[in-house]
Design an enzyme around this catalytic site. Structure first.
Site: not given
Ligand code: IMP
Length: 421
Positions: A12, A15, A17, A39-40, A222, A237, A297, A302, A411
């Site tokens: 988060d 990226k 942007k 989620g971009h 990620q 992840t 997503t 957060r 910004v």
């Molecule tokens: P998973 O990828 O769904 O298995 O989640 C594993 C961990 O990675 C969890 O803490 C999620 O919140 C985090 N995570 C997975 N994808 C993202 C992302 O795109 N942004 C931020 N955290 C993520």
């Protein structure tokens, strides 16, 4: 110039942007790991796009995009995303390629993700419940199904039947919901038919493009501390979110990579469970009150904290970050005083890099350096030199403490709210 873009924190970082901005200098944008857990968000004029599987480069006319072999794909969710883009006038035909060797996320992966999280109770990871971990688990166990299987319906059905039977037995033992083979077979084969025109040998295609001197941008998903090897395991992840993942996840060799850009927020956030040394309730409350820092997503709040240079220093080392893009500077506009974590104190010792054990990280106390805030709205500023001096100093300190060159400052969410440092 081929560029890898990675998140230097816990995901988060903004990226989507920065990818959108850097796409101007690229011909092709490649996603090489993760799945629809990402989620971009990209804002273009009054329009807001949230992309989960399709590279953000799709929003720039004429650019080609690849979902490469290292990604795990939920075909139903991908089709939904594709339809959504087409409805908004974004043409995909001839612009999107999907690797035939990318693994599929199947409904039993999602059910397993959910059942395992429930079982873990207080020790849960806080996954996005998109089935990402179980899908990569199957890939490593050599029991996964791939995009190419969707193109061979008979084979697909045979393999799927065996997988559904085994996974239903596991789901039953975990108290999870069983899956209907017939339903999955129908849905996935239908999805396969629709996706067939996009499925290709992306390794060969990418090499052909490299021979034509096309410029490739690798869109990391990620962040470094969610990497399966380098993150705060097990709160990570299931893919390599760091720079190396761009090579194994696409088939483009390391010597063809020219530059690594690390994206980081002006503060730190994390969604899901796991250690976050600089977490701070006041910063979290402030940002949430501003309507910021809700997951793209899952919509989850957060967790937020001060900028952690110990973490980003490690990210610089692991990824080989050459240049930095710092986002969300405007999130700190109202603060009188801002802290940066410059080192950790861990069991009486001062350390410059994070320990590998997530448990040990819980015993680390951040050592902070204070910086004056600027208390001015920066969102309309378009030149580094026009930023308040305190903001310039803060940004320079972030880059120096991380150990890489500051290149881009953002910004706000809009494309235009970005400038060179
Ligand atoms: P998973 O990828 O769904 O298995 O989640 C594993 C961990 O990675 C969890 O803490 C999620 O919140 C985090 N995570 C997975 N994808 C993202 C992302 O795109 N942004 C931020 N955290 C993520």
């Amino acid at each position: 110039m081929n560029t890898i873009l990675v998140g230097a924190q816990w995901g988060d970082e903004g990226k989507g942007k920065i990818i959108d901005v850097l796409t101007e200098e690229a011909d092709i944008v490649v996603r090489s790991q993760g799945g629809n857990n990402a989620g971009h968000t990209v804002e273009v004029g009054k329009e807001k796009f949230v992309l989960h599987l399709i590279p953000s480069g799709i929003l720039r006319a004429g650019k080609k995009c690849v979902i490469a072999n290292g990604v795990v794909i939920d075909p139903v969710s991908l089709l939904k995303e594709m339809d959504g883009l087409e409805k908004r006038g974004i043409k995909l035909a001839g612009r999107l390629l999907i690797s035939e060797t990318a693994h599929l996320v199947l409904p039993y992966h999602r059910a397993l993700d959910e059942a395992r999280e429930l079982r873990k109770g207080r020790n849960k990871i806080g996954t996005t419940k998109r089935g990402i971990g179980p899908a990569y688990g199957d890939k490593a166990a050599r029991t996964g199904l791939r995009m190419i299987d969707l193109l061979r319906p008979k084979n697909f059905s045979l393999k799927l039947k065996a997988r559904v039977e085994e996974n239903n037995a596991i789901l039953e033992s975990l108290g999870g919901t069983k899956i209907s083979f017939k339903e999955v077979e129908k849905t996935y084969l239908e999805a396969g038919k629709k996706l067939a025109p996009y499925i290709a040998n992306t390794v060969v295609w990418l090499h052909q493009q490299l021979e034509k001197q096309k410029r490739i941008l690798f869109e990391g998903a990620q962040g470094t501390f969610l990497d399966i090897d380098f993150g705060t395991y097990p709160f990570v992840t299931s893919s390599n979110t760091t720079a190396g993942g761009s090579c194994t996840g696409s088939g483009v060799p390391p010597h063809r990579m020219d530059r690594v850009v690390g994206v980081m927020k002006a503060y730190t956030t994390r969604v899901g469970e796991g250690p976050l040394p600089t977490e701070n309730q006041e910063i979290s409350d402030m940002l949430h009150a501003m309507g910021r820092e809700f997951g793209a997503t899952t919509g989850r709040k957060r967790r937020c904290g001060w900028f952690d240079a110990v973490a980003t220093r490690y990210a610089r080392v692991v990824n080989g970050i050459d240049e930095l893009a710092i986002t969300n500077l405007d999130g700190l506009d109202s603060l009188k005083e801002i802290l940066i974590c410059v080192a950790y104190e861990c069991r009486g010792k001062r350390i410059a890099f994070p320990p590998n054990d997530a448990e040990e990280l819980l015993h680390c106390r951040p050592i902070y350096k204070k910086f004056a805030g600027w208390q001015k709205d920066t969102s309309a500023i378009r030149h580094f030199k026009k930023l308040p001096l305190a903001a310039q100093r803060y940004l320079k300190a972030m880059a120096e403490l991380t150990g890489a060159k500051l290149r881009i400052v953002s910004v706000g969410a809009q494309r235009e709210q970005t400038f060179e440092a």
